[in-house]
Write an enzyme that holds these catalytic residues in place. Structure first.
Site, PDB file in Angstrom:
ATOM      1  N   LYS A   1      -0.420 -21.506 -15.035  1.00  0.00           N
ATOM      2  CA  LYS A   1      -0.703 -20.091 -14.772  1.00  0.00           C
ATOM      3  C   LYS A   1      -2.041 -19.722 -15.416  1.00  0.00           C
ATOM      4  O   LYS A   1      -2.135 -19.536 -16.625  1.00  0.00           O
ATOM      5  CB  LYS A   1       0.389 -19.180 -15.342  1.00  0.00           C
ATOM      6  CG  LYS A   1       0.284 -17.762 -14.773  1.00  0.00           C
ATOM      7  CD  LYS A   1       0.584 -16.668 -15.757  1.00  0.00           C
ATOM      8  CE  LYS A   1      -0.540 -16.277 -16.660  1.00  0.00           C
ATOM      9  NZ  LYS A   1      -1.727 -15.645 -16.029  1.00  0.00           N
TER      10      LYS A   1
ATOM     11  N   GLU B   1      -2.098 -22.511 -28.964  1.00  0.00           N
ATOM     12  CA  GLU B   1      -3.501 -22.489 -29.389  1.00  0.00           C
ATOM     13  C   GLU B   1      -3.915 -21.026 -29.377  1.00  0.00           C
ATOM     14  O   GLU B   1      -4.167 -20.454 -28.317  1.00  0.00           O
ATOM     15  CB  GLU B   1      -4.371 -23.296 -28.415  1.00  0.00           C
ATOM     16  CG  GLU B   1      -4.032 -24.787 -28.379  1.00  0.00           C
ATOM     17  CD  GLU B   1      -4.572 -25.544 -29.579  1.00  0.00           C
ATOM     18  OE1 GLU B   1      -5.285 -24.957 -30.414  1.00  0.00           O
ATOM     19  OE2 GLU B   1      -4.263 -26.743 -29.684  1.00  0.00           O
TER      20      GLU B   1
ATOM     21  N   CYS C   1     -12.478 -19.010 -29.369  1.00  0.00           N
ATOM     22  CA  CYS C   1     -11.559 -18.964 -30.506  1.00  0.00           C
ATOM     23  C   CYS C   1     -12.177 -19.628 -31.725  1.00  0.00           C
ATOM     24  O   CYS C   1     -11.828 -19.325 -32.852  1.00  0.00           O
ATOM     25  CB  CYS C   1     -10.257 -19.643 -30.132  1.00  0.00           C
ATOM     26  SG  CYS C   1     -10.551 -21.288 -29.467  1.00  0.00           S
TER      27      CYS C   1
ATOM     28  N   GLU D   1     -10.726 -10.784 -34.814  1.00  0.00           N
ATOM     29  CA  GLU D   1     -11.502 -11.653 -33.936  1.00  0.00           C
ATOM     30  C   GLU D   1     -12.474 -10.755 -33.154  1.00  0.00           C
ATOM     31  O   GLU D   1     -12.032  -9.879 -32.405  1.00  0.00           O
ATOM     32  CB  GLU D   1     -10.516 -12.340 -32.986  1.00  0.00           C
ATOM     33  CG  GLU D   1     -10.968 -13.637 -32.473  1.00  0.00           C
ATOM     34  CD  GLU D   1      -9.903 -14.324 -31.613  1.00  0.00           C
ATOM     35  OE1 GLU D   1      -8.927 -13.683 -31.174  1.00  0.00           O
ATOM     36  OE2 GLU D   1     -10.087 -15.519 -31.355  1.00  0.00           O
TER      37      GLU D   1
HETATM   38  P1  NAP Z   1      -4.381 -13.394 -23.680  1.00  0.00           P
HETATM   39  O1  NAP Z   1      -4.536 -11.991 -23.282  1.00  0.00           O
HETATM   40  O2  NAP Z   1      -3.384 -13.729 -24.721  1.00  0.00           O
HETATM   41  O3  NAP Z   1      -4.082 -14.187 -22.334  1.00  0.00           O
HETATM   42  C1  NAP Z   1      -3.959 -15.589 -22.296  1.00  0.00           C
HETATM   43  C2  NAP Z   1      -3.070 -15.971 -21.138  1.00  0.00           C
HETATM   44  O4  NAP Z   1      -1.765 -15.437 -21.374  1.00  0.00           O
HETATM   45  C3  NAP Z   1      -3.516 -15.423 -19.789  1.00  0.00           C
HETATM   46  O5  NAP Z   1      -3.201 -16.350 -18.781  1.00  0.00           O
HETATM   47  C4  NAP Z   1      -2.658 -14.181 -19.653  1.00  0.00           C
HETATM   48  O6  NAP Z   1      -2.445 -13.778 -18.322  1.00  0.00           O
HETATM   49  C5  NAP Z   1      -1.362 -14.668 -20.257  1.00  0.00           C
HETATM   50  N1  NAP Z   1      -0.465 -13.596 -20.681  1.00  0.00           N
HETATM   51  C6  NAP Z   1      -0.777 -12.350 -21.112  1.00  0.00           C
HETATM   52  N2  NAP Z   1       0.354 -11.660 -21.385  1.00  0.00           N
HETATM   53  C7  NAP Z   1       1.390 -12.478 -21.099  1.00  0.00           C
HETATM   54  C8  NAP Z   1       2.810 -12.346 -21.155  1.00  0.00           C
HETATM   55  N3  NAP Z   1       3.398 -11.218 -21.569  1.00  0.00           N
HETATM   56  N4  NAP Z   1       3.575 -13.402 -20.794  1.00  0.00           N
HETATM   57  C9  NAP Z   1       2.989 -14.545 -20.367  1.00  0.00           C
HETATM   58  N5  NAP Z   1       1.666 -14.737 -20.283  1.00  0.00           N
HETATM   59  C10 NAP Z   1       0.867 -13.721 -20.661  1.00  0.00           C
HETATM   60  O7  NAP Z   1      -5.751 -14.032 -24.191  1.00  0.00           O
HETATM   61  P2  NAP Z   1      -7.170 -13.972 -23.479  1.00  0.00           P
HETATM   62  O8  NAP Z   1      -7.732 -12.618 -23.700  1.00  0.00           O
HETATM   63  O9  NAP Z   1      -7.089 -14.510 -22.090  1.00  0.00           O
HETATM   64  O10 NAP Z   1      -7.965 -15.057 -24.323  1.00  0.00           O
HETATM   65  C11 NAP Z   1      -8.574 -14.773 -25.519  1.00  0.00           C
HETATM   66  C12 NAP Z   1      -7.738 -15.247 -26.687  1.00  0.00           C
HETATM   67  O11 NAP Z   1      -7.474 -16.639 -26.536  1.00  0.00           O
HETATM   68  C13 NAP Z   1      -8.443 -15.117 -28.005  1.00  0.00           C
HETATM   69  O12 NAP Z   1      -7.555 -14.646 -28.978  1.00  0.00           O
HETATM   70  C14 NAP Z   1      -8.870 -16.547 -28.315  1.00  0.00           C
HETATM   71  O13 NAP Z   1      -9.049 -16.806 -29.686  1.00  0.00           O
HETATM   72  C15 NAP Z   1      -7.741 -17.312 -27.751  1.00  0.00           C
HETATM   73  N6  NAP Z   1      -8.138 -18.698 -27.482  1.00  0.00           N
HETATM   74  C16 NAP Z   1      -7.638 -19.665 -28.272  1.00  0.00           C
HETATM   75  C17 NAP Z   1      -8.016 -20.980 -28.070  1.00  0.00           C
HETATM   76  C18 NAP Z   1      -7.472 -22.067 -28.938  1.00  0.00           C
HETATM   77  O14 NAP Z   1      -7.576 -23.228 -28.545  1.00  0.00           O
HETATM   78  N7  NAP Z   1      -6.893 -21.787 -30.086  1.00  0.00           N
HETATM   79  C19 NAP Z   1      -8.909 -21.299 -27.048  1.00  0.00           C
HETATM   80  C20 NAP Z   1      -9.405 -20.273 -26.249  1.00  0.00           C
HETATM   81  C21 NAP Z   1      -8.990 -18.968 -26.482  1.00  0.00           C
HETATM   82  P3  NAP Z   1      -3.305 -12.592 -17.681  1.00  0.00           P
HETATM   83  O15 NAP Z   1      -4.675 -13.061 -17.623  1.00  0.00           O
HETATM   84  O16 NAP Z   1      -2.685 -12.434 -16.357  1.00  0.00           O
HETATM   85  O17 NAP Z   1      -3.117 -11.401 -18.566  1.00  0.00           O
END
Ligand code: NAP
Length: 493
Positions: free
Chosen positions: A186, A262, A296, A393
């Site tokens: 997804k 992650e 991240c 962040e």
């Molecule tokens: P996010 O809002 O948490 O979304 C990540 C994924 O989760 C998206 O596919 C999102 O779908 C989905 N999602 C959101 N709400 C959900 C729910 N209730 N149930 C299931 N899935 C759900 O994060 P983001 O804004 O895309 O990414 C930024 C974050 O990712 C930052 O905090 C960054 O640090 C972190 N990150 C971490 C790593 C690592 O390896 N540690 C790498 C890259 C990024 P939708 O898009 O449809 O909302």
């Protein structure tokens, strides 16, 4: 060279717009579609199928049906598919790079870097597929034998974020295929197009129907909730925010799912007075500005030893202030837009609050006027230790600088966060690295290096930055389960 509108249109026309379920591209059961936008202009790039709960369960049906056959498929066959996928992605590097630039905003040069990095997970795991060893030993008592084998954990749900649309997918899909798992991917709703093209490439590489299913949609929970509640699912691997990761961990408890998380980071970039200052400034640029700070692993706090703080910050500010913002497809653009209006507004709120609390702006400090969600590369000096910008962040091109006195002070400030993903250390003293790495509560430490991501290395965090590792030998273990076979003394049967 600036990319022509005709080239953009031709590429977009080649992207599949359906959901990939059991090897077929199909419309959403609801018939709905969703738009994907260009963050540099706000314009619609493409409309694709908007999957929901019914589609999610159809995708899981397909993954569950394919699991037993895929687990029995020879490791060499799985390895060759991954190798072929690596070659196809590499051959189409320009298409993948442009598509990521269009939907995510990063400049083309950065997108090309992500293609190389992302493709590497396919190559690395093609090599790991045939080296997934178990073990055999005699029990300590000297009679019974112990046989340990690794088996695929089973059907997986893979959820990826918008910031690295290709690499976050290959980092999960690569080891899952290597281990013999089937999956539902997804992608983030803001950047699903790269996953669509990637899935088409995987099918072309020879992946059997049902092994990889892709369901994009405007409601993440509508897709994930029914899958997580289904006992056929055995694992969820998530990359994204800590907030959503925690929610998914709770959702995963009823089925006692394996989880890999992650999550977010708050990386300290620590510069000691004995560091090569120019190299430290270059490293700071890389650690901060890779992906416009939307990473991240992005350096979130610059901790500089007092005696060199003024010189380091002045040099850093000159370089940051000289960067050119622009649509990633334009020649000369070095910094693309933030992903959306909300993200940019959040960054500006943190900057404004820091300035109100006493920080000094040495470069940037404001949104860029005009279309798209651009923000000026920014350096803030004299940031108070309790400012919000040091605790959260930032996820943008903003560098707050603060100071420390000695090693213990640096470690104390660095560890004063609930996050523990990447950290960076600049010094000429290797013993200092060994002392500091013992003190730093982070899953990764960059030593005189501003970019440390590598397919061959175990990437991941501690504390609220997550659980598990992606990449390296550790990455495949996330997708296997261990089975122990106790064998009676072969001399007594
Ligand atoms: P996010 O809002 O948490 O979304 C990540 C994924 O989760 C998206 O596919 C999102 O779908 C989905 N999602 C959101 N709400 C959900 C729910 N209730 N149930 C299931 N899935 C759900 O994060 P983001 O804004 O895309 O990414 C930024 C974050 O990712 C930052 O905090 C960054 O640090 C972190 N990150 C971490 C790593 C690592 O390896 N540690 C790498 C890259 C990024 P939708 O898009 O449809 O909302």
């Amino acid at each position: 060279m600036t990319i022509s509108p005709e080239r953009e249109a031709a590429l977009l026309a080649s992207v599949p717009t359906g959901l990939l379920i059991n090897g077929q591209w199909r419309d959403a059961a609801s018939g709905r579609t969703m738009e994907v936008h260009d963050p540099a202009t706000g314009e619609v790039l493409l409309s694709i199928a908007d999957g929901g709960s019914e589609d999610a369960l159809a995708a899981l049906d397909s993954a569950a049906a394919a699991q037993a056959g895929w687990a029995r498929t020879a490791p060499r066959v799985r390895a060759e598919i991954l190798r072929k996928a690596f070659e196809l992605v590499t051959a189409r590097a320009e298409d993948f790079a442009l598509l990521m630039t269009l939907e995510m905003g990063k400049p083309l040069a950065e997108a090309r870097g992500e293609v190389a990095y992302g493709a590497e997970f396919l190559r690395w795991y093609s090599e790991e597929t045939v080296r997934d060893y178990g073990r055999y030993l005699t029990s300590p008592e000297g009679k019974n034998k112990i046989l340990v084998q690794r088996k695929p954990v089973g059907p997986c749900l893979l959820i990826t974020p918008w910031n690295f649309p290709l690499a976050m997918a290959t980092r999960k899909v690569g080891p899952a295929i290597a281990a013999g798992c089937t999956m539902v991917l997804k992608p983030a709703k803001l950047t699903p197009l790269t996953s669509q093209l990637f899935a088409a490439t995987m099918m072309e590489a020879g992946l059997p129907a049902g092994v990889l299913n892709v369901v994009s949609g405007s409601s993440a929970a509508a897709i994930s909730a029914p899958i997580l509640a289904d006992s056929r699912l055995r694992k969820v691997s998530f990359t994204g925010s800590t907030e959503v990761g925690k929610r998914l961990m709770k959702d995963a408890t009823d089925n006692v799912l394996r989880t890999s998380m992650e999550l977010g980071g708050n990386a300290p970039f620590i510069v000691f007075a004995d560091a090569d200052l120019d190299k430290a400034v270059d490293g700071a640029m890389a650690a901060k500005m890779r992906n416009m700070g939307e990473a991240c692993t992005a350096a979130n706090r610059f901790l500089v030893q007092e005696s060199i703080a003024a010189e380091f910050t002045a040099k850093f500010a000159v370089k940051m202030g000289a960067l050119a913002t622009g649509r990633g497809t334009e020649a000369g653009a070095q910094v693309g837009p933030m992903i959306d209006e909300k993200a940019r507004a959040g960054i500006h709120t943190l900057v404004t609050a820091a300035v109100d609390a006493g920080a000094t702006v040495l470069a940037g400090g404001a949104p860029v006027e005009g279309p798209g969600w651009f923000y000026q590369p920014t350096v803030l000096a004299n940031v108070p230790n309790d400012a919000d910008i040091l605790g959260q962040e930032i996820f943008g091109p903003v560098a707050p600088v603060t100071t420390f006195t000695d090693e213990d002070d640096a470690a104390r400030i660095a560890n004063a966060t609930e996050y523990g993903l990447a950290s960076y250390l600049y010094s000429r003293d290797f013993s200092r690295l060994l002392r500091m790495s013992e003190k730093l509560e982070f899953g990764m430490v960059g030593f005189n290096a501003g970019v440390i991501s590598n397919a061959a290395a175990p990437f991941g965090g501690v504390k609220h930055s997550g659980l598990g590792r992606e990449g390296g030998a550790e990455g495949i273990a996330e997708y296997t389960t261990t089975q122990y076979i106790g064998i009676a003394d072969p001399y007594e049967v």
